[in-house]
Structure formats: C-alpha cells, structure tokens
Write an enzyme that holds these catalytic residues in place. Structure first.
Site, PDB file in Angstrom:
ATOM      1  N   ASP A 179      19.828  54.680 -10.552  1.00 39.31           N
ATOM      2  CA  ASP A 179      19.381  55.403  -9.354  1.00 39.31           C
ATOM      3  C   ASP A 179      20.389  55.324  -8.216  1.00 39.31           C
ATOM      4  OD1 ASP A 179      16.845  56.065 -10.481  1.00 39.31           O
ATOM      5  OD2 ASP A 179      16.160  54.034 -10.060  1.00 39.31           O
TER       6      ASP A 179
ATOM      7  N   ASP B  40      15.083  52.209  -7.985  1.00 43.29           N
ATOM      8  CA  ASP B  40      15.258  50.757  -8.048  1.00 43.29           C
ATOM      9  C   ASP B  40      16.388  50.320  -8.968  1.00 43.29           C
ATOM     10  OD1 ASP B  40      13.605  49.383 -10.779  1.00 43.29           O
ATOM     11  OD2 ASP B  40      13.659  51.534 -10.400  1.00 43.29           O
TER      12      ASP B  40
ATOM     13  N   ASP C  91      11.778  58.005  -8.531  1.00 46.43           N
ATOM     14  CA  ASP C  91      12.088  57.524  -9.870  1.00 46.43           C
ATOM     15  C   ASP C  91      10.773  57.091 -10.522  1.00 46.43           C
ATOM     16  OD1 ASP C  91      13.623  56.407 -12.064  1.00 46.43           O
ATOM     17  OD2 ASP C  91      13.209  54.446 -11.174  1.00 46.43           O
TER      18      ASP C  91
END
Length: 658
Positions: free
Chosen positions: A546, A542, A342
């Site tokens: 996600d 995080d 990410d």
C-alpha cells in the site's frame, strides 16, 4: 462457532478510551506565559496609581517594567529578523508601543504590550498542548530493564542502552523495556494504551511485544528487535514533535504576503504621518495618528489565525489515537472528496481466523473433535493458516493430542501422526482423493464464499473441511457509511486479494466499486487516475504493497497496529489504535479546523478594515485602537484553542457517523 474472545470488539473511537498517561505542560512552565503574566501584574499595579494621579516616580518604573517584561522577547526576535532583512510584525508592535510612550501615551503603549504578550502566550499554549497530546507516551516506557547475560546472570541497565539482539527478562507486572519478540515464557500483556485493545493479549514464543506495555502474571524472555530510539513509542513522539514544527499551506501563504504587507504598512504609516504634518497638523497629533494606524493595520490577528486551530486539532486527534504528521496533513485531510480503502489489515483485522467447521457426515467427528484433530497436526507449523487453526482450538479450550512425525510440504499442507492416526491438513486441491466428492464440494463452496478451505484427512479419508478467513473489523460498515456521508462518494476497495473474497467483504460494508487482484503499481495507477480527474483522494492502508499508493495520494493514512514500517513512514497520518471509526472523525475534525481558520481570517479582516477606516476618516482614540486590534488577536487565538476540548472530538465523531 467463535468463542467469546473471538467476538469481542474494540471500544468505539468516540467512546470511553484507556487513558493516555498525563504529561500536561503547566501554562506557567512556558516562558511566554510567565513573561505575559509578569507584564499583566506590573500593568495592574501601575494602572490605579496612574489613574489616581500618583507620582511619576511610582507608576513610571512599573510601566517601564511592563514594557520590558512583555516586549523584550518579541523585540529581540524582531531585531534578529531585521538583521536577516525580514520585517517582523512583532517588532512593529514593540515600536508602536514605544512610539505611543514617546508622545505621552504611556498607558496605551503598556496596554498594547500586555495584550500582545498574551496573544503570544496563547499560541505557545497551543503548541505545547500539541506535544503534550502524545508525548506522555514516553512515560509508558520504563527507565530500566533486566538484561540477561550470556552466563545466565542478570544485569539492570537503562533501557536506552539496550541493543538489538539483547535478551531482557520481564517479570509479572513490569513494563516491557523495548520492542521485541518473545523467546520464552507465556503471559497476557496489556497493550491498551498502544493498540486500544480492551483485553490483555496472550503472548507466546515468537509473538511481538511493544515497549511500555504491561506484562501480566507470567514471565517473559524478550529479544530486543528494535533500537529503543526506534520503538513504536519513540516514533510516535518523533512524529508529533515534527508535526508541531510544520506549517500549513494557508499559514505559509500568510507569511509570504506578511512581508509585503508589513513593508506597505510602514510606507502607509509614514504617509499618514507626513501628509497631515505637511498640511499644518501638529507633530504630536500627526505622530499619534500614525502610531494608531501602525497598531490597527498590523496583521497580528491574521498571522495568528491559522496555526492555533490546526495545532489544537493535531493535539486532540493525537489524544484519540490519530497522529497527523504535520499541520499540512491536518489541513489537507479536510479537503478529501474520495476515499480508497485497502482490504486486508484495513477493513479486516489482518489475521486469519477459522470461520467454518464442517465435519464430513459419517466421520464420527463433531466440530470440536474435527478442530482438535486438525490443530494437533498443525501445532508444530508456523504457517499463518496453521496458527489460526491452533488459535481457534485454544479459544474453545480444547485439549490437543501430541503429534509425532510432523512433515510439511509448501503449498500442500502438513502431515503428522495423532493418536495413532495419520492426519493430513492442507489444500483440498492437493489432498482431496479422487472419490472425495463431498469434501471437494464443501471446499469449493467455502472458496466461493471468499474463504480459504482447509481439508482434513484421517488415514487418507476426508473427515471434514475448515473455512478460514480474515475477519471484518467491527466498525468497518459504519466507517464506510460515514466516509460516504462526508465526501459524497462511496469509498472504493482496492486490494491484491482474489475477486470472490473482495466482493463478498465489500458487499457486507456497502462498497460497490471493487478492484481486486491488483499489484502495487496498479493501485498507484488507479489513484493517479482519480487525481487527474480533480479528486482529492484519501488512501487508507497498512501493508508494504500500500505504501506507493499512500505516497501518490492527496493524503494517506496507515493503520498503525499491523501496519508495515514502510507504510507507517510513507503515510501522512497513522491510526495508532487501529480504529477505522477514527478516520471519518479526524476528517470531520480537520474540516472544523479549516472553518475556524476562515472564521479567524474574517474576524481579523473585519477588525483591521474597520479600525483603519476609522483612523483615516475620523479620529480613532489610541486606547480604542489598541483594544480593538489586540482584542481581535486574542479572540482568534482563543477561537483556535476551542479544538483542544474533548467536546470538539465528540462532535467530530457525531459528524463522522452522519
């Protein structure tokens, strides 16, 4: 333009770290270790008397006590398993030892008991060290806190009695009693043991603080936001304890075949006893061969091959801020061959920061003056961009004028009166006047570079533009290179952010495959696409967005500092100290653990095969059979415990950095 504070970076995951508090279980605090030591002492007392031909009444009770101290616990557990129609290897070892004593091989049976008890103690040590690795964090949390009552009085209470909504007073030098939000006061808080940040962090009204962190010189009033049982520390401890109770697929497979193997071994042992007896062998000789066969064919070393390496790896990773939630996770981490990252909060710090200050030519303002003007107007705002502007001014030590008449328009910006001037700060698209071509061009240039542009107007005239962006983590580039080396593939960047910002950041760290503007379901679809191609995907993220991808992946790792509760719960592992460099290190450590498991299985298999063949083809002395079989069990146990050493993590760091 950044200050010294802005440029600081966390210490490397492989370098010196703030020490976690120690709560190391003493070996003799483990009952398995105490019984094994007692059996060993009794055996050593009896051995010289027996070898020197001493009286039976002297060495006999000592050997009997050896059998009892070393064998009662595995024997009892084996009997309970037998009650549930399960044939336990521990019970077979105790039966073999008693069988050896029954035919006069008292010394050999006692030796078997001692070594068998020692191998059990080794496994107990590995399990205890796993819990020790992070359970020491409990020592961070204070036992009492000062609660402020409605009438303003103070009440000292156990931290376990605090409830969400309570207000606690944290004086200078005290530890924070619960996770919460600062209601009043200002101070610097040392969060090193939780987040790994090398310097104390400034805390003001509205900031979050964690249980167990150390307050600096100021006084804070903190409103409890989480029940003490759900604090960051408590969740960490819970995850480690759950991890030590799980079993990896390899272990589960071994236990699945263990039953069939044990039953087959008993049948073979009866054949080894009965067939020679039927052909005229003596009862004692046939029974001795059968007892020897039972000992050397027992899969003790095989059973002990898997968990010590994986539990030791979990313990070592936990000491360095990576919490694998189970032995399954630790085994699966070493299997990954593709990595998805990410952007915000993972490759970046997740906090917007002012990166550019560009005064308008002819405005009469320099960088500091422009920043001070914008920060004064933004000071009352709670918007993340406003906070980043104010933070940048504070880090430069600028004095902010008082703002009056503050108003805020969502999506546009803020307006306030500063030093007699009307100051507007916000989006260039909304605030730029028709003739403000220079400001508009600057804004577009910043946005083209992947930054968010913030226009500053004084009395309706553009005086400058600020650029705000999320800062790349200091170890991001090295981590991407390390993961590429480990998996043979460059990681992929999946993000919901805009294309320009994503590609600019990806280019900085060496990522070419970028997929931007994705919704959570799009991330899941991409992960499942790669999984369908046979890849074992590791997802690192995080945020709440996600969490679905973390759940869909072969393995998911959450960044712990800024990670959402949902991401932390969904992920298979958590990087508590928020260090990207720890991710390739723990992958390399997992691969080392898997290699040790294979080594152990080979060692166990070679010993069992050789000793069984010797017993069937020739005549294997019982003492040699005991030493060979139980020696292999101790060897594989000690081999697994190697991963408890600091050197194991250091080597993994080296491997994880190519």
């Amino acid at each position: 333009m950044s200050s010294a504070l802005d440029q600081r970076s966390a210490p490397p995951a492989c370098g010196p770290r703030p020490a976690l508090p120690g709560r190391r279980t003493r070996v003799l605090a483990l009952p398995e270790a105490r019984w094994a030591l007692a059996a060993l002492v009794l055996f050593l007392l009896a051995l010289p008397v027996y070898l020197l031909g001493g009286p039976v009444w002297l060495w006999g009770p000592l050997f009997a006590a050896t059998y009892v101290t070393g064998g009662w616990e595995p024997g009892w557990e084996g009997l309970k398993a037998l009650k549930d129609r399960t044939l336990d290897v521990d019970l077979l070892m105790v039966v073999a030892a008693l069988g050896a004593a029954a035919i006069g091989q008292v010394l050999d049976g006692a030796l078997l008991i001692v070594i068998f008890a020692t191998s059990g103690a080794l496994e107990a040590v590995a399990t205890a060290r796993t819990a020790d690795s992070v359970r020491g964090l409990l020592d961070l949390a204070p036992t009492t806190a000062t609660r402020l009552l409605a009438d303003g009085t103070e009440d000292s209470v156990d931290t376990g009695r605090l409830a969400v909504g309570d207000t606690v007073l944290v004086r200078p030098g005290e530890r924070v009693g619960a996770d919460g939000l600062v209601l009043g006061g200002a101070s610097d808080v040392d969060q090193a043991t939780i987040t790994g940040e090398p310097l104390p962090v400034a805390k003001r009204t509205g900031d979050e603080v964690f249980a167990g962190t150390v307050n600096g010189t100021g006084v804070l009033r903190v409103q409890v936001a989480r029940d003490p049982s759900d604090s960051v520390i408590a969740r960490i401890v819970k995850m480690v304890e759950e991890a030590s109770e799980t079993k990896a697929p390899t272990q589960l497979f071994i236990e699945k075949i263990e039953q069939r193997y044990s039953i087959g071994m008993v049948i073979a042992m009866l054949a080894v006893f009965g067939i020679p007896l039927a052909f005229g062998d003596t009862l004692q000789s046939a029974l001795l061969r059968a007892m020897t066969f039972m000992i050397v064919a027992s899969p003790c070393a095989v059973v002990l091959s898997t968990m010590p390496p994986l539990l030791s790896a979990i313990a070592n990773a936990g000491r360095h801020g990576v919490l694998a939630k189970s032995a399954v996770v630790m085994e699966r981490l070493g299997q990954v061959d593709a990595v998805v990252l990410d952007k915000t909060g993972t490759l970046t710090e997740g906090t917007p920061r002012v990166t550019d200050i560009r005064p308008e030519p002819g405005s009469g303002l320099d960088e500091d003056a422009l920043l001070a003007l914008a920060a004064a107007a933004e000071y009352p705002s709670e918007h993340p961009l406003a906070r980043s502007v104010v933070r940048a001014a504070r880090e430069r030590g600028l004095v902010l004028a008082e703002a009056t008449g503050f108003t805020s328009v969502p999506g546009a910006g803020v307006t306030a009166t500063v030093a007699g001037h009307t100051v507007q700060v916000g989006s260039p698209a909304r605030l730029a006047p028709a003739d403000g071509l220079g400001a508009a061009d600057e804004g577009r240039a910043l946005e083209g570079e992947g930054r968010t542009a913030v226009l500053v107007l004084r009395d309706g005239v553009p005086v400058g533009v600020l650029g705000v962006a999320d800062r790349l983590r200091s170890d991001a580039k090295a981590t991407v290179a390390a993961l590429t080396e480990l998996t043979g593939r460059v990681p992929v960047l999946l993000t919901g952010d805009n294309e320009h910002a994503a590609r600019r950041l990806a280019a900085e760290v060496g990522i070419s495959d970028v997929r931007a503007g994705l919704l959570p379901q799009d991330k899941v679809a991409a992960v499942r696409e790669w999984e369908a191609e046979g890849r074992r995907v590791l997802v690192v993220g995080d945020g709440v967005n996600d969490a679905p991808a973390l759940a869909a992946a072969h393995t998911g790792i959450a960044m712990g500092k800024a990670g959402s509760d949902l991401a932390l719960e969904t992920a298979d592992a958590v990087v508590v100290r928020d260090e990207l460099a720890a991710i390739p290190a723990v992958v390399a450590l997992s691969r080392t653990a898997r290699r040790l498991v294979v080594q152990n299985l080979v060692i166990a298999g070679v010993f069992i095969t050789a000793l069984v063949a010797w017993d069937l083809i020739g005549t294997l002395p019982l003492p040699l059979g005991v030493a060979g079989h139980e020696g292999s069990t101790v060897i594989v146990g000690l081999n697994g415990l190697r991963l408890l050493r600091e050197h194991a993590w250091t080597r993994s760091c080296v491997k994880g950095t190519g």
